[in-house]
Design a protein around this motif. Structure first.
Motif, PDB file in Angstrom:
ATOM      1  N   TYR A 128      46.760  13.835  64.473  1.00 37.21           N
ATOM      2  CA  TYR A 128      47.206  12.569  65.822  1.00 37.21           C
ATOM      3  C   TYR A 128      47.374  11.396  66.302  1.00 37.21           C
ATOM      4  N   ASN A 129      48.526  10.994  65.878  1.00 35.33           N
ATOM      5  CA  ASN A 129      49.052   9.675  65.480  1.00 35.33           C
ATOM      6  C   ASN A 129      50.736   9.659  65.835  1.00 35.33           C
ATOM      7  N   ARG A 130      50.862  10.592  66.964  1.00 37.45           N
ATOM      8  CA  ARG A 130      52.201  10.268  67.144  1.00 37.45           C
ATOM      9  C   ARG A 130      52.418  10.113  68.833  1.00 37.45           C
ATOM     10  N   LEU A 131      51.342  10.469  69.479  1.00 37.70           N
ATOM     11  CA  LEU A 131      51.238  10.140  71.008  1.00 37.70           C
ATOM     12  C   LEU A 131      50.107   9.549  71.661  1.00 37.70           C
ATOM     13  N   GLU A 132      49.926   9.135  72.945  1.00 34.92           N
ATOM     14  CA  GLU A 132      49.380   8.162  72.990  1.00 34.92           C
ATOM     15  C   GLU A 132      48.101   8.966  73.520  1.00 34.92           C
ATOM     16  N   GLN A 133      48.152  10.171  74.165  1.00 36.38           N
ATOM     17  CA  GLN A 133      47.224  10.574  73.815  1.00 36.38           C
ATOM     18  C   GLN A 133      46.448  11.153  72.999  1.00 36.38           C
ATOM     19  N   GLN A 134      46.822  11.656  71.462  1.00 38.99           N
ATOM     20  CA  GLN A 134      46.570  12.228  70.732  1.00 38.99           C
ATOM     21  C   GLN A 134      45.849  10.735  69.801  1.00 38.99           C
ATOM     22  N   ARG A 135      46.092   8.901  70.192  1.00 40.68           N
ATOM     23  CA  ARG A 135      45.579   7.990  69.280  1.00 40.68           C
ATOM     24  C   ARG A 135      44.710   8.172  70.709  1.00 40.68           C
ATOM     25  N   GLU A 136      44.358   8.574  71.629  1.00 36.47           N
ATOM     26  CA  GLU A 136      43.239   8.571  72.592  1.00 36.47           C
ATOM     27  C   GLU A 136      42.303   9.529  72.536  1.00 36.47           C
ATOM     28  N   ILE A 137      42.320  10.739  71.233  1.00 38.13           N
ATOM     29  CA  ILE A 137      41.446  11.223  71.229  1.00 38.13           C
ATOM     30  C   ILE A 137      40.557  10.790  69.551  1.00 38.13           C
ATOM     31  N   GLN A 138      41.991  10.082  69.098  1.00 41.61           N
ATOM     32  CA  GLN A 138      41.791   9.385  67.526  1.00 41.61           C
ATOM     33  C   GLN A 138      40.127   8.528  68.053  1.00 41.61           C
ATOM     34  N   LYS A 139      39.925   7.925  69.154  1.00 38.80           N
ATOM     35  CA  LYS A 139      39.507   6.775  69.479  1.00 38.80           C
ATOM     36  C   LYS A 139      38.162   7.354  70.493  1.00 38.80           C
ATOM     37  N   ILE A 140      37.952   8.767  70.770  1.00 38.11           N
ATOM     38  CA  ILE A 140      36.543   9.151  71.862  1.00 38.11           C
ATOM     39  C   ILE A 140      36.440   9.401  70.615  1.00 38.11           C
ATOM     40  N   ALA A 141      37.240   9.987  69.466  1.00 42.42           N
ATOM     41  CA  ALA A 141      36.064  10.997  67.938  1.00 42.42           C
ATOM     42  C   ALA A 141      35.891   9.955  66.850  1.00 42.42           C
ATOM     43  N   SER A 142      36.341   9.104  66.893  1.00 43.51           N
ATOM     44  CA  SER A 142      36.548   7.829  66.014  1.00 43.51           C
ATOM     45  C   SER A 142      34.505   7.771  65.028  1.00 43.51           C
ATOM     46  N   GLU A 143      33.569   8.614  66.650  1.00 47.50           N
ATOM     47  CA  GLU A 143      32.325   8.180  65.547  1.00 47.50           C
ATOM     48  C   GLU A 143      31.919   8.802  64.719  1.00 47.50           C
ATOM     49  N   ASN A 144      31.768  10.045  65.032  1.00 51.73           N
ATOM     50  CA  ASN A 144      31.270  11.400  64.241  1.00 51.73           C
ATOM     51  C   ASN A 144      32.321  12.174  63.806  1.00 51.73           C
ATOM     52  N   LYS A 145      33.450  11.814  63.974  1.00 53.36           N
ATOM     53  CA  LYS A 145      34.885  13.148  63.352  1.00 53.36           C
ATOM     54  C   LYS A 145      34.823  14.184  64.162  1.00 53.36           C
ATOM     55  N   GLN A 146      33.889  15.204  65.351  1.00 54.48           N
ATOM     56  CA  GLN A 146      33.673  15.968  65.421  1.00 54.48           C
ATOM     57  C   GLN A 146      34.357  16.318  66.734  1.00 54.48           C
ATOM     58  N   TRP A 147      34.089  17.397  67.009  1.00 50.42           N
ATOM     59  CA  TRP A 147      35.306  17.643  68.483  1.00 50.42           C
ATOM     60  C   TRP A 147      33.809  17.709  69.455  1.00 50.42           C
ATOM     61  N   THR A 148      33.701  17.694  69.733  1.00 47.27           N
ATOM     62  CA  THR A 148      31.964  18.645  71.117  1.00 47.27           C
ATOM     63  C   THR A 148      32.482  18.836  72.000  1.00 47.27           C
ATOM     64  N   LYS A 149      31.046  19.540  72.940  1.00 49.19           N
ATOM     65  CA  LYS A 149      31.101  19.195  74.063  1.00 49.19           C
ATOM     66  C   LYS A 149      31.650  18.370  75.062  1.00 49.19           C
ATOM     67  N   GLU A 150      30.339  17.718  74.733  1.00 46.71           N
ATOM     68  CA  GLU A 150      30.552  16.214  75.479  1.00 46.71           C
ATOM     69  C   GLU A 150      31.882  15.760  74.896  1.00 46.71           C
ATOM     70  N   LEU A 151      32.476  15.836  74.439  1.00 45.46           N
ATOM     71  CA  LEU A 151      33.881  14.585  74.166  1.00 45.46           C
ATOM     72  C   LEU A 151      34.729  15.794  75.056  1.00 45.46           C
ATOM     73  N   ILE A 152      34.707  16.724  75.016  1.00 43.75           N
ATOM     74  CA  ILE A 152      35.540  17.933  75.802  1.00 43.75           C
ATOM     75  C   ILE A 152      35.640  17.385  76.928  1.00 43.75           C
ATOM     76  N   GLN A 153      33.865  17.378  77.363  1.00 40.65           N
ATOM     77  CA  GLN A 153      34.281  16.708  79.419  1.00 40.65           C
ATOM     78  C   GLN A 153      34.594  15.861  79.548  1.00 40.65           C
ATOM     79  N   TYR A 154      34.341  14.475  78.146  1.00 39.61           N
ATOM     80  CA  TYR A 154      34.564  13.343  78.791  1.00 39.61           C
ATOM     81  C   TYR A 154      35.841  13.316  78.815  1.00 39.61           C
TER      82      TYR A 154
END
Length: 561
Positions: A522-548
């Motif tokens: 996920y490094n080609r569009l801004e929203q992909q890079r945004e997900i990298q930032k959101i999930a940078s800490e635990n490298k997990q895709w959780t309910k909390e992150l989806i809701q955020y």
């Protein structure tokens, strides 16, 4: 021309042309032959079935209706799609046969009778595609696909290329058998000298099971009524209608992949009678043709129809390419309610700035209507401002005020599309085409952060955009996602927070891979890079992150639309 004849005899020594007021080539071709068969594919499969059946009777190509200009010149009124396809296929067949060996004397005669004798072409399509047809199909002097200005030209090229590919591995015996089937195929013809009789025959035949467009039926009815009531002006009026429909069909060839011709007919009706409620074009027009003198209406409505197509050709063509607001509205789709407003705006000569503003405001109505899905009638909420939008009052402010009112009011009769209803609609699953549109808009929003003078990216900047589910729809519990419990499956998988816009190739490459592998890509569009930032800490895709992430997108939509 004999009433019952063969294909070779029908074409031999004659010049058959498609009149300018008739529609251009409209048969579709499925080039890879993997989807639902199109008309051209069915044409060839029917010939194959016949040859395999070893039938003793001749293959039947159907009935052809002509307007006779002189003893050897005929304008085809009904059957031109079949005849165009036959000539395209024969041109391809002779090309293949000549690549294997020299034609026999009998085959040379067949080619001269059905395709070309010296410079005499046996068949010509509409004027604006005629040279392309000659160069690409008959003479085969044009090898490239440049300059295909109309959809009908593209269809001609596609059909010829399809037949070339189909015949590429066929042997001489197959080609000879196919040529024999076509040249000796039986058909019936009905040439008439009186144009009004030809039009009446067209109406009669197409009311007995065939399905022409409403536009074609109305064109025929207009011309027939002019023959009946035109008196000494008949020839002038007929020429006027033919000229206008020639322009209409040119427009159709340019924009039909964007909008249906019968839809334009309905939108013209709504403009002509100044009401968004107008719907049944055939019924409405037939009632007006039954009046004592229908000629003034025919002239006026045909002119309105022509200008509608001209304005929409500009709207879907040059203006869509040059104006992001128009591009955005068209990309959203489902914009039928907006088109009468747009036709009026062009007819009033409004500046492009105002047209862009109307498009932006109407876009929010269309988006809300598609997302909320209420059964409440949007037409009744807009019809009065539509009717007030006229040559006497070309201001777009009442339209803008009404749309703003719809977005914010709490009045129950108007409030079906307000911000509260929009926010509710964004919480659950969303139609995928609308979701892709919203994520494209969100991508532009992210790109624009802190960039003065930023130019908005067009939707087609992303090659074959697809909607990716970050957490796959298929259960993948050990791969960096939340456990696929009932809550996760029903509330989080299909929501904006879990959707991502990717190119088709990117989407195919990530598939159902573990989240860490997806995240690294996920490094080609801004929203992909945004997900990298959101999930940078635990490298997990959780309910909390989806809701955020969902809430971020929802806030953007509420602010923008």
């Amino acid at each position: 021309m004999e009433a019952s004849t063969t294909m070779q005899q029908m074409l031999a020594g004659n010049k058959i042309f498609v009149p300018a007021y008739q529609r251009a080539y409209s048969w579709e071709t499925e080039l890879d032959n993997t989807k639902t068969p199109k008309q051209t594919n069915i044409f060839i499969s029917d010939l194959e079935d016949y040859n395999r059946s070893q039938a003793t009777s001749s293959y039947y190509f159907g009935h052809f209706l002509y307007e006779e200009k002189d003893k050897t010149t005929f304008g085809i009124v009904d059957g031109q799609q079949r005849l165009t396809t036959i000539v395209i296929f024969l041109s391809s067949l002779f090309k293949k046969l000549e690549s294997l060996r020299t034609l026999t004397e009998k085959e040379e005669v067949a080619k001269e009778d059905m395709i070309l004798r010296k410079s005499a072409h046996r068949f010509e399509t509409v004027d604006y595609d005629k040279q392309l047809f000659k160069d690409y199909v008959v003479n085969q002097t044009k090898k490239d696909k440049n300059g295909l200005d109309t959809e009908s030209a593209k269809r001609i090229v596609n059909a010829f290329d399809f037949f070339n590919n189909y015949l590429s591995d066929k042997d001489e015996s197959f080609l000879i058998k196919m040529l024999d089937t076509i040249q000796n195929a039986s058909c019936t013809t009905h040439p008439v000298k009186d144009e009004s009789e030809a039009i009446q025959m067209f109406i009669f035949q197409n009311n007995r099971g065939k399905k022409p467009s409403n536009l074609e039926i109305i064109k025929a009815q207009f011309m027939f009524n002019v023959h009946l009531f035109g008196a000494e002006q008949k020839e002038t009026l007929i020429e006027e209608i033919k000229t206008r429909f020639e322009k209409i069909y040119k427009s159709i060839s340019s924009i039909e992949y964007r909008i249906n011709e019968d839809e334009v007919l309905t939108y013209t009706l709504r403009v002509f009678f100044n009401s968004l409620w107008e719907d049944n074009a055939i019924e409405k027009i037939n009632s007006l043709l039954s009046q004592t003198n229908p000629i003034p209406f025919i002239q006026s409505f045909t002119q309105s129809l022509t200008t509608s197509f001209e304005y929409l050709t500009t709207f879907f063509g040059k203006d869509e390419r040059e104006n992001i607001e128009i591009h955005s509205l068209i990309t959203l789709g489902g914009i039928g309610i907006t088109i009468p407003f747009i036709i009026k705006a062009y007819s009033f000569g409004l500046p492009i700035h105002d047209i862009n503003l109307i498009c932006s405001k109407l876009e929010s109505v269309v988006l809300r209507h598609r997302l909320i899905g209420t059964r409440a009638d949007i037409i009744s909420r807009l019809n009065d401002v539509y009717k007030g939008f006229s040559l006497e009052n070309t201001s777009i402010i009442p339209i803008i005020d009404r749309i703003n009112w719809l977005k914010h009011t709490q009045d129950w009769w108007w409030a079906y599309w307000n911000d509260s209803e929009l926010e509710k609609a964004l919480q659950g699953g969303i139609n995928h085409s609308v979701a892709k549109f919203l994520l494209w808009k969100y991508e532009n929003y992210l790109e624009n952060q802190g960039k003065a003078g930023y130019t908005i990216s067009r939707y087609n900047k992303i090659e074959n955009p697809e909607l990716e589910h970050i957490a796959p729809q298929t259960d993948n519990p050990e791969s960096g996602y939340e456990p696929y419990d009932e809550e996760f499956i029903h509330q989080y998988i299909n929501c904006l927070g879990n959707y991502l816009l990717l190119s088709k190739s990117h989407n195919c490459s990530v598939g159902n891979k573990p989240f860490i592998d997806k995240l690294n890509s996920y490094n080609r569009l801004e929203q992909q890079r945004e997900i990298q930032k959101i999930a940078s800490e635990n490298k997990q895709w959780t309910k909390e992150l989806i809701q955020y992430r969902k809430q971020k997108i929802v806030s953007f939509i509420l602010e923008s639309f």
